[in-house]
Design a protein around this motif. Structure first.
Motif, PDB file in Angstrom:
ATOM      1  N   PRO A 132       0.670  -1.619   0.299  1.00 32.59           N
ATOM      2  CA  PRO A 132      -0.527   0.196   0.130  1.00 32.59           C
ATOM      3  C   PRO A 132       0.508   1.477  -0.273  1.00 32.59           C
ATOM      4  CG  PRO A 132      -1.348  -1.984   1.299  1.00 32.59           C
ATOM      5  CD  PRO A 132       0.484  -2.444   0.785  1.00 32.59           C
ATOM      6  N   LEU A 189       0.166   4.140  -2.715  1.00 38.03           N
ATOM      7  CA  LEU A 189      -0.505   5.032  -2.870  1.00 38.03           C
ATOM      8  C   LEU A 189       1.329   6.312  -2.787  1.00 38.03           C
ATOM      9  CD1 LEU A 189      -2.557   4.950   0.560  1.00 38.03           C
ATOM     10  CD2 LEU A 189      -3.020   5.508  -2.116  1.00 38.03           C
ATOM     11  N   TYR A 210      -6.001   2.278  -1.271  1.00 31.65           N
ATOM     12  CA  TYR A 210      -5.346   1.075  -0.154  1.00 31.65           C
ATOM     13  C   TYR A 210      -6.731   0.619   0.069  1.00 31.65           C
ATOM     14  CZ  TYR A 210      -9.402   5.589   1.335  1.00 31.65           C
ATOM     15  OH  TYR A 210      -9.840   6.643   2.015  1.00 31.65           O
ATOM     16  N   THR A 229      -7.472   0.149   5.426  1.00 33.58           N
ATOM     17  CA  THR A 229      -6.362  -0.643   4.521  1.00 33.58           C
ATOM     18  C   THR A 229      -5.720  -1.517   4.671  1.00 33.58           C
ATOM     19  OG1 THR A 229      -4.673   1.657   4.113  1.00 33.58           O
ATOM     20  CG2 THR A 229      -3.808  -0.759   3.667  1.00 33.58           C
ATOM     21  N   PRO A 247       0.932   2.716   4.276  1.00 33.04           N
ATOM     22  CA  PRO A 247       0.733   3.956   4.316  1.00 33.04           C
ATOM     23  C   PRO A 247       0.916   5.239   5.007  1.00 33.04           C
ATOM     24  CG  PRO A 247      -1.620   3.636   3.038  1.00 33.04           C
ATOM     25  CD  PRO A 247      -1.750   2.363   4.834  1.00 33.04           C
TER      26      PRO A 247
END
Length: 362
Positions: A133, A137, A167, A282, A308
Motif C-alpha cells: 500500500p 500510494l 488503499y 487498509t 501508508p
C-alpha cells in the motif's frame, strides 16, 4: 468450444502499461498458445472503453480523460463477446487498469452484472496485481502529478481526494469476487523486483502456462511510463497548480534537480501517525481479502507491514511556502517577458524611424 475471457484489471502502477505493450507487440507468441489479445476497442494497446463506457453510463465525471463516446456499455461489451465467439482461439485477454475503479461505482457494478449475464457461454477470469500500500500510494500520487491533474499535497490527497480503491484492496476486488467468485480471481504480487529481467512478463505468461522464450520477442526499450523524480515531484505539482506554463515548469524542474544533486539535499522526512482511518481501512481490506483469498494470505500479511505513511508536517508546510515563492517567480518571469517584448518592439520602431530619416537628402 467453450471460451474464456481474461480481464486484466490492473491495479494502477503495477506495470500494466508494460504488460499491455508486451501483449500488443507479441501476437505470434499468444497465437501459439491459443490466446488472443482483443482488438475490440483497443486503443494505445489497452481497452479503456470497457471501463469508461460503464462509468459514463453511471454518471461518473472524474478521470475519464475526455471520454465521451456514444456507445452504451452493453454495445461495447457485446462487441467484445462477439470477437471472442468468432475467434479460432479459445482464450482472449483484455487489459485496462481503469476497471480497478469499478468498486467505487455501484451502478457500474450493477450494469456489468447484467452485461455478463448475456454471455453465459463465456467463462470470465480476472487477473489483478497488487503492490504494498505505501509503495502504491506514492506511485499513484506521482502519476496524478505527471498527468497534470490539480493535486493537493500528499497528506491531503490520500485523506481527501484519492479514490479508496488505492488503499482499500477489498473494495477494489469485491465487485469482481461477487460477480465471478473467488475461484475466478487470479491475484499476483507486484514489486520493484517485478521489473527486473522481465520478471513481470514471465509471471504474467505463467498464468497461461507459457514459459517466456529467450528469443523472438519484441520488447520496448526502457520504462513505458516513467515516474517523476521524487526530489522534483513537489516542484512540478505546485507549479502546475499555480497554472504555470509548461516551459516554466520544465525549466524550473531542471534547475531544481541540478541544485538538488549539487547540494546533495537529503530530501524531506516522512513520519507521523495521522492516517489512522486510512491505515485502519487498509488493514481491514487486507484482513477481508485474506479470508476470501487464503492462497494469497502470505503476501497480504507482508503488506500489513508496509502501510501508508503520512508526510511530516514541517515538510508539507515548507512546500506550501516554496509553492508561493515559485508562483511569484513565475508571475514575475511572465511580466518581464511581456515587458521585454514591448521594449524590443519600441526599439525596432525607433531604429526604423532613425534609418528612414538618415536616408533622406539634406
Amino acid at each position: 468450444m467453450r471460451k474464456t475471457l481474461f480481464l486484466h484489471i490492473g491495479h494502477f502502477k503495477t506495470g500494466t502499461t508494460a504488460i499491455q505493450e508486451f501483449l500488443y507487440l507479441n501476437p505470434k507468441l499468444l497465437r501459439q498458445h491459443d490466446l488472443l489479445y482483443a482488438k475490440t476497442k483497443q486503443e494505445y494497446s489497452k481497452h479503456s472503453d470497457l471501463a469508461f463506457s460503464l462509468y459514463q453510463a453511471a454518471g461518473v465525471k472524474d478521470l475519464l480523460h475526455g471520454y465521451a463516446k456514444p456507445e452504451t456499455p452493453q454495445q461495447v461489451w457485446a462487441a467484445l463477446f462477439e470477437e471472442l465467439r468468432a475467434s479460432k482461439r479459445s482464450r482472449m485477454i483484455v487489459s485496462t487498469e481503469e476497471l480497478m475503479r469499478l468498486g467505487c461505482f455501484p451502478q457500474a457494478v450493477a450494469d456489468l452484472k447484467q452485461i455478463v449475464e448475456t454471455a453465459p457461454d463465456i467463462d470470465i477470469k480476472v487477473i489483478a496485481y497488487l503492490r504494498a500500500p505505501e509503495s502504491h500510494l506514492r506511485s499513484w500520487y506521482n502519476q496524478l502529478v505527471k498527468m497534470g491533474c490539480k493535486t493537493p499535497s500528499f497528506n491531503a490527497a490520500i485523506s481527501q481526494s484519492i479514490e479508496p480503491v488505492h488503499y482499500d484492496y477489498a473494495l477494489a476486488l469485491r465487485p469482481w469476487i461477487s460477480l465471478f467468485g473467488a475461484q475466478s480471481i487470479i491475484l499476483r504480487r507486484y514489486s520493484k523486483e517485478s521489473r527486473k529481467d522481465n520478471a513481470l512478463f514471465r509471471d504474467f505468461l505463467s498464468i497461461f502456462g507459457i514459459e517466456m522464450p529467450d528469443h523472438g520477442l519484441t520488447l520496448l526499450p526502457g520504462d513505458p511510463n516513467p515516474r517523476i523524480d521524487d526530489e522534483t515531484l513537489e516542484v512540478v505539482r505546485i507549479l502546475q497548480n499555480s497554472r504555470a506554463s509548461d516551459w516554466a515548469i520544465n525549466t524550473t524542474r531542471d534547475r531544481f534537480s541540478s541544485y538538488f544533486q549539487e547540494e546533495q539535499v537529503e530530501g524531506f522526512a516522512r513520519s507521523g501517525d495521522a492516517f489512522e482511518e486510512v491505515r485502519a481501512r487498509t488493514l481491514g481490506g487486507l484482513d477481508q481479502l485474506a479470508q476470501e483469498l487464503p492462497e494469497f494470505a502470505d503476501t497480504l500479511e507482508q503488506f500489513r507491514g508496509q502501510l501508508p505513511v503520512q508526510d511530516a508536517g514541517p515538510a508539507s508546510d515548507g512546500w506550501l511556502f516554496a509553492g508561493l515563492l515559485l508562483a511569484e517567480i513565475d508571475a514575475l518571469r511572465k511580466t518581464m517577458n511581456k515587458q521585454n517584448v514591448a521594449l524590443v518592439a519600441r526599439l525596432e520602431t525607433l531604429e526604423a524611424r532613425l534609418s528612414a530619416k538618415g536616408s533622406k537628402p539634406s
